[in-house]
Write a protein that holds these residues in place. Structure first.
Motif, mmCIF file in Angstrom:
data_model
loop_
_atom_site.group_PDB
_atom_site.id
_atom_site.type_symbol
_atom_site.label_atom_id
_atom_site.label_comp_id
_atom_site.label_asym_id
_atom_site.label_seq_id
_atom_site.Cartn_x
_atom_site.Cartn_y
_atom_site.Cartn_z
ATOM 1 N N TRP A 157 51.976 19.507 -85.537
ATOM 2 C CA TRP A 157 51.579 18.395 -84.657
ATOM 3 C C TRP A 157 52.789 17.856 -83.899
ATOM 4 O O TRP A 157 52.712 17.594 -82.696
ATOM 5 N N MET A 158 53.914 17.715 -84.590
ATOM 6 C CA MET A 158 55.137 17.258 -83.921
ATOM 7 C C MET A 158 55.567 18.256 -82.844
ATOM 8 O O MET A 158 55.968 17.865 -81.740
ATOM 9 N N PHE A 166 41.274 15.631 -82.352
ATOM 10 C CA PHE A 166 42.140 15.050 -81.327
ATOM 11 C C PHE A 166 43.084 16.081 -80.724
ATOM 12 O O PHE A 166 43.222 16.165 -79.504
ATOM 13 N N VAL A 167 43.744 16.890 -81.563
ATOM 14 C CA VAL A 167 44.709 17.847 -81.005
ATOM 15 C C VAL A 167 44.008 18.880 -80.125
ATOM 16 O O VAL A 167 44.595 19.371 -79.151
ATOM 17 N N PHE A 168 42.763 19.226 -80.425
ATOM 18 C CA PHE A 168 42.022 20.159 -79.581
ATOM 19 C C PHE A 168 41.580 19.517 -78.267
ATOM 20 O O PHE A 168 41.267 20.216 -77.305
ATOM 21 N N ILE A 189 55.769 20.077 -76.988
ATOM 22 C CA ILE A 189 55.358 21.035 -75.960
ATOM 23 C C ILE A 189 54.625 20.329 -74.825
ATOM 24 O O ILE A 189 54.863 20.579 -73.634
ATOM 25 N N ILE A 190 53.725 19.425 -75.185
ATOM 26 C CA ILE A 190 52.977 18.694 -74.164
ATOM 27 C C ILE A 190 53.909 17.813 -73.338
ATOM 28 O O ILE A 190 53.785 17.741 -72.106
ATOM 29 N N SER A 191 54.835 17.147 -73.989
ATOM 30 C CA SER A 191 55.795 16.316 -73.260
ATOM 31 C C SER A 191 56.598 17.145 -72.274
ATOM 32 O O SER A 191 56.816 16.743 -71.125
ATOM 33 N N SER A 218 46.840 26.797 -78.237
ATOM 34 C CA SER A 218 47.344 27.747 -79.231
ATOM 35 C C SER A 218 47.889 27.019 -80.465
ATOM 36 O O SER A 218 47.615 27.407 -81.606
ATOM 37 N N LEU A 219 48.648 25.956 -80.242
ATOM 38 C CA LEU A 219 49.179 25.189 -81.373
ATOM 39 C C LEU A 219 48.074 24.413 -82.076
ATOM 40 O O LEU A 219 48.114 24.237 -83.299
ATOM 41 N N ALA A 220 47.077 23.951 -81.334
ATOM 42 C CA ALA A 220 45.945 23.276 -81.965
ATOM 43 C C ALA A 220 45.208 24.228 -82.898
ATOM 44 O O ALA A 220 44.776 23.845 -83.993
#
Length: 453
Positions: free
Chosen positions: A249-250, A204-206, A255-257, A228-230
């Motif tokens: 994950w948090m 999911f994160v990817f 970052i996405i927000s 990068s974080l994924a």
């Protein structure tokens, strides 16, 4: 195409243990609903609420299913969210829900793991720390409810989960099989249904960066930061650093927000805070007069409770519902998601459960997967990625099959989804829906026999 009972149930989406005892049970005189606590472990109390459908078919040749609804989180309240905001008989305004799943099944809501919603522990050390522990508690609850109730143990039980509840549902399915085979549980498991479920956090994160870039919520810079974080999460999971992976994950969500101007993780067409569970069901209540008679038995003393604050769930659960149930501890404050439960399970949050799905399939259990097109957190592309990692012997044939379109009722002017099945694996793509599919699709989101919804 002939559909199995499991598929008919999921078409709603367009679908001897001596620990503890049942206590403080309250039911209507006609048996239409009952609720209570089960002490699943000493000082750990799980709340349940069972609705017997007014449409229930007692003919043994026509098995009437029971849906056990598992909410996500971990720590979200199925008794509150799933019941009043998604599939139960009444909405948060205490108006009859025309799209309730009771039209095709009985509903059993639980607040699981203990500490969620109305469930509680007497000591903080009693919060569960893993999906296996949560499944064990639920198995204990099912033993108490089903073993001495012939109506329940002769009806097929479908474990239907949403979001993080899917991880627990997989473990529960396996636990139920073992308990039935050992003679400790009298129950017929009809299938496990995974709705927008957090089965493989890595996949999911990817998926987040590319998905949000493709729909213009992230630019290339934002996507690169996400990827990068994924990748950092992938390395942490490979090293068994599950708590650290949860912390990353948090960070990734933050970052996405920041770079998407607060996209709603439950629906990429919306901004954060605009998810459908905050919306009313005004369209559904237009037909309430026609169905009020069937659901009036669930209203009880709530019929005159019109002082609910604009359908606010917290006000409802801590006010008239708590008063109706009578057995909730006075000092317990209902919350839609328990931070204590999430914190206790932090080390298990990012752990994948793909192997458990493989095991269910190998044991011949019907596994149904459905996903909303607009979901981010449990994206369809992420779900497709983990499905392709299954070692199930039928996977290659499943991948070759062409999808069939799904339509709503008799309206074939608009494609509402797609589906395909092979043996005991079924997949539904739900168009126009986000994470909380029943809240999006309303009338379309309930069981229906036949080809369409």
């Amino acid at each position: 195409m002939k559909r199995s009972v499991a598929q008919m149930v999921i078409l709603c989406l367009i679908v001897s243990c001596t620990i503890g005892e049942i206590k403080a049970v309250r039911s209507n005189s006609d048996g239409s609903e009952a609720w209570g606590y089960v002490e699943v472990r000493p000082k750990a109390h799980m709340f349940w609420w069972h609705y017997k459908s007014p449409y229930r078919v007692e003919d043994p040749s026509k098995p009437w299913p029971i849906i056990l609804w598992l909410q996500g989180g971990p720590g979200a309240s199925g008794v509150g969210i799933g019941n009043f905001q998604e599939v139960g008989p009444l909405d948060t305004f205490l108006k009859p829900r025309n799209s309730t799943w009771l039209k095709k099944a009985d509903l059993l809501f639980v607040d699981s793991p203990v500490g969620a919603g109305y469930s509680f522990v007497e000591e903080k050390e009693l919060y569960v720390k893993s999906d296996e522990e949560a499944a064990k508690d639920l198995t204990t609850l099912l033993q108490q409810l089903f073993n001495k109730n012939q109506i329940l143990n002769h009806s097929p039980l479908y474990i239907v989960a949403e979001s993080y509840g899917g991880k627990i549902a997989v473990k529960l399915g396996l636990s139920v099989i073992n308990a039935v085979q050992s003679g400790k549980l009298k129950l017929h498991l009809g299938g496990v249904v995974l709705g927008d479920s957090w089965i493989s956090p890595e996949d999911f994160v990817f998926s987040w960066g590319p998905l949000l870039n493709y729909v213009s919520r992230l630019d290339y810079n934002g996507m690169d930061l996400s990827n990068s974080l994924a990748e950092k999460i992938r390395k942490q999971l490979k090293n068994g650093e599950y708590v650290e992976a949860t912390e990353t994950w948090m960070e990734l969500e933050s970052i996405i927000s920041l770079h998407s101007n607060s996209v709603d993780f439950y629906n990429f067409m919306l901004d954060s805070g605009m998810d459908p569970l905050s919306l009313t069901t005004s369209e559904e209540t237009k037909k309430e007069n026609r169905i009020l008679k069937k659901y009036s038995r669930y209203l009880n003393d709530l019929r005159s409770a019109n002082n609910v604050d604009e359908g606010d769930l917290d006000t409802l659960m801590n006010g008239v519902i708590k008063k109706k149930l009578k057995i909730i501890p006075k000092d317990l404050v209902w919350g839609n998601n328990s931070g204590n439960v999430f914190s206790a399970m932090q080390a298990d949050f990012m752990r994948p459960t793909i192997e458990g799905v493989d095991e269910l399939l190998a044991k011949g259990i019907d596994v149904t997967i459905y996903n909303g097109q607009l979901d981010v957190i449990c994206s369809t592309s992420g779900t497709e990625a983990w499905v392709r990692k299954l070692k199930w012997e039928g996977l290659q044939e499943f991948k070759k099959i062409e999808r069939e379109p799904l339509y709503c009722e008799n309206d074939r002017t608009r494609t509402r989804g797609f589906t395909k099945s092979f043996k005991n694996l079924h997949f539904y793509w739900i168009l126009g829906a986000g994470h909380f599919i029943p809240a999006f699709h309303g009338q379309a989101a309930r069981p229906k026999e036949g080809r369409g919804w």
